[in-house]
Structures are given as structure tokens and as C-alpha cells.
Scaffold this active site. Sequence first.
Site, PDB file in Angstrom:
ATOM      1  N   CYS A 204       0.836  -1.209   0.000  1.00 53.30           N
ATOM      2  CA  CYS A 204       0.000   0.000   0.000  1.00 53.30           C
ATOM      3  C   CYS A 204       0.866   1.252   0.000  1.00 53.30           C
ATOM      4  O   CYS A 204       1.377   1.675   1.040  1.00 53.30           O
ATOM      5  CB  CYS A 204      -0.927  -0.012   1.212  1.00 53.30           C
ATOM      6  SG  CYS A 204      -1.990   1.443   1.280  1.00 53.30           S
TER       7      CYS A 204
ATOM      8  N   CYS B  15      -0.455   4.115   2.128  1.00 52.13           N
ATOM      9  CA  CYS B  15      -0.245   3.937   3.576  1.00 52.13           C
ATOM     10  C   CYS B  15       1.219   4.165   3.949  1.00 52.13           C
ATOM     11  O   CYS B  15       1.518   4.798   4.949  1.00 52.13           O
ATOM     12  CB  CYS B  15      -0.590   2.512   4.033  1.00 52.13           C
ATOM     13  SG  CYS B  15      -2.040   1.793   3.303  1.00 52.13           S
ATOM     14  N   ASP B  16       2.123   3.619   3.188  1.00 44.34           N
ATOM     15  CA  ASP B  16       3.516   3.520   3.631  1.00 44.34           C
ATOM     16  C   ASP B  16       4.516   4.359   2.824  1.00 44.34           C
ATOM     17  O   ASP B  16       5.683   4.462   3.212  1.00 44.34           O
ATOM     18  CB  ASP B  16       3.973   2.043   3.584  1.00 44.34           C
ATOM     19  CG  ASP B  16       3.167   1.178   4.544  1.00 44.34           C
ATOM     20  OD1 ASP B  16       2.732   1.711   5.578  1.00 44.34           O
ATOM     21  OD2 ASP B  16       2.955  -0.008   4.254  1.00 44.34           O
TER      22      ASP B  16
END
Length: 325
Positions: free
Chosen positions: A141, A144-145
Amino acid sequence: MSEQIERIKTLIIGSGPAGYTAAIYAARADLNPVVYTGMEPGGQLTTTTEVDNFPGYPEGIDGPTMMVQLQQQAERFGTDVRVGMATAVELSDEVGGIHKVTIDNDKVIEAETIIISTGASAKYLNIPSEQRLRGGGVSACAVCDGFFYKGQEVAIVGGGDTAAEEASYLANICKKVTMLVRKDHMRASKAMQHRVNSLDNIEIRYNTEVDEVLGDQVVEGLRMVNNQTGEKEEIAITGLFIAIGHKPNTDIFKGQLEMDDVGYIITEPDSTKTNKPGVFASGDAQDKIYRQAVTAAGTGCMAALDAERYLATIGSAIEATARWD
Ligand code: NDP
């Protein structure tokens, strides 16, 4: 198979942001929801470290803590959270009909409404070095990261819309993005391809696959292989993003609920209604576009409101407290 049968108003299957948000709303509306957590209590967020993009956490929060807090919030209003996996379903076609869900191949729950929030699982390459470094620089992701790789060199695997979108996202943050596409062309839409091609710091490698992710504790590099020539090449990277698709966790509903060809449950526009009365779908099990914790929470809320309205329409026959038959 035991004879245990329990009849309730609202069963929520899954315990990610969609499931717990549905539970908070359903519990506050006196639907006495029961949540079955599934195999991965807390859902996909428990596999991420820092969550920086969920509104209300100015300093960010780690995924597992956020999920514990969501569970506590749902329990504060009386949600009954249980560990267990829905293993079979028998959905009624009738308005006001009772749906049957088997838990752990044993207990049967009979519910007037079901909220499906079983989520989706990111697909991985399933090669040993990738599995070993998950959480140590291998992520599925970028949104997200990606932030953790600011100014660094990363690589992304995949040639679909997700890979193209995530490569563009990473290109804004990272110094360089190497994109590995296994065919000689991308599957992504022309518009997305154009976007990727227009960014100077994305290098696209066609006919290229991951041979090995390099690094002991964290990702330090990548050995790529050209699947036409067999030629191998190593590059230094600190992050590897896998964007080869997601699989919605909807297998048990196959044949009973309308789905697209990948398995995403189809809901009516502006609603979480499925093709079965009283069955609602929320979160990544029905959303292949946005797939964010906050959008999952939003559709979880919608599903609880839809369930509440449905129960009001049929005039729930079930007493306020769950009972054993
Ligand atoms: P897709 O299934 O569309 O694409 C997956 C990509 O990963 C393909 O390029 C595929 O290659 C590649 N791939 C699959 N397995 C491997 C493997 N083992 N090794 C290397 N590469 C692999 O998934 P997406 O997540 O990209 O998209 C899913 C759906 O969501 C699509 O319908 C997409 O259009 C949609 N979507 C829409 C967005 C938007 O409209 N903004 C944004 C994101 C997704 P190959 O082509 O060779 O099979």
C-alpha cells in the site's frame, strides 16, 4: 456439527474499520450487533505500522492500536465482539427472511440483517525474500507507507491502474521509482499510462519481474530479471511496493450475492444494499476503487444505517436481547 443456533437482529462479519464502524452505529441504534472478527482481527490495518491519514490523529497512530480503539468504541455501546470465522452462508431471498451463517463450521447464527465487511487481501508475489521482508520495506500500500520513503529510491511491481496510480503517488514523494511490468505493455488505462510516462523520475521496466528482494532485516535492493532474455540486474532500493491486485474476501458468498468477475460484491448506487434483502456490504469487500480505512469506515456507517432502516421497514421480530433457541 453442533445444534447451536442463535437468532439476532444484526450480524457483522469482519472487524476492520468498516465492521467496527458499522458496529458503533448499529449498537447505538439498539440493533444489538454481534461482530465475528474473522481470521485477522482488526483487518488489514493490523499489518501496517503507522497510520497517518485517518482523520483525528494529528500525530498518527499505529494500525493495531487504532483497531483496538475502534473495537473498544464499538463495545462501549454494547457490541458483542467474538473471535470466529464465517464459514458458510445461506441467504434468504425474502424481505424479512432470516439469513443463516455458520461460524467455524459449527455454530449457526440466524440474523435478520447481515453487514458484510470481510475486506480484501492484497496479493503478493509469494517468493520467500518478499515474504521475509514484509513490514521491513515490502508493502502492498503506497498510500499507507509511501511517506516513510520520502526522498529515497523505491520500486513497484505491477502494470494495472493501481500500480500506475501508486507509482505516480510515490514519484511525488520519492527520488526515483522503478516500475516492474511483467508484460511488454501495461494493463492500466491509457490516461494512467500517460501520467506514469510523463513523470521523469519513474523508470518503467517492461518484461521484468522480481528475482529476489535483497536485504537482511530491511530492504536494501532488488534483483530483477528480464523474462525474455533471462538477464538479471540489481538496483539499490529501500522500499518495494507490490501492486498486483487485491482479492476481496467474499468466497463464501459466491453464487448467492452479485459480484463482479474479481469477487467484489455489487451494491446498489448510493447504498450498501446487495441483491438480497437485509444483506449489506461495506468496505473493501465491495470497494475496488478507494480502499482506504476512512472510506471503509464511511461505508460501514452507511451499512448500519441501511440495516436500521430495513429493520424498521420489516418490523423486527427479534427481541432486543439476543437469545438462544
Ligand atoms: P489489475 O488486476 O488490473 O492489475 C494487476 C497488475 O499486476 C497487472 O499488470 C498484472 O500483470 C500484474 N500482475 C499480476 N500478478 C503478477 C505477478 N505475480 N507478478 C507481476 N505482475 C503481476 O489490478 P489493479 O489493482 O491494478 O486494479 C484492479 C481494478 O481496480 C481494475 O479494474 C482497475 O481498473 C481498478 N482501479 C481503478 C482505479 C481508478 O479508476 N482510479 C485505481 C485503481 C484500480 P498482467 O497484466 O500481465 O496480468
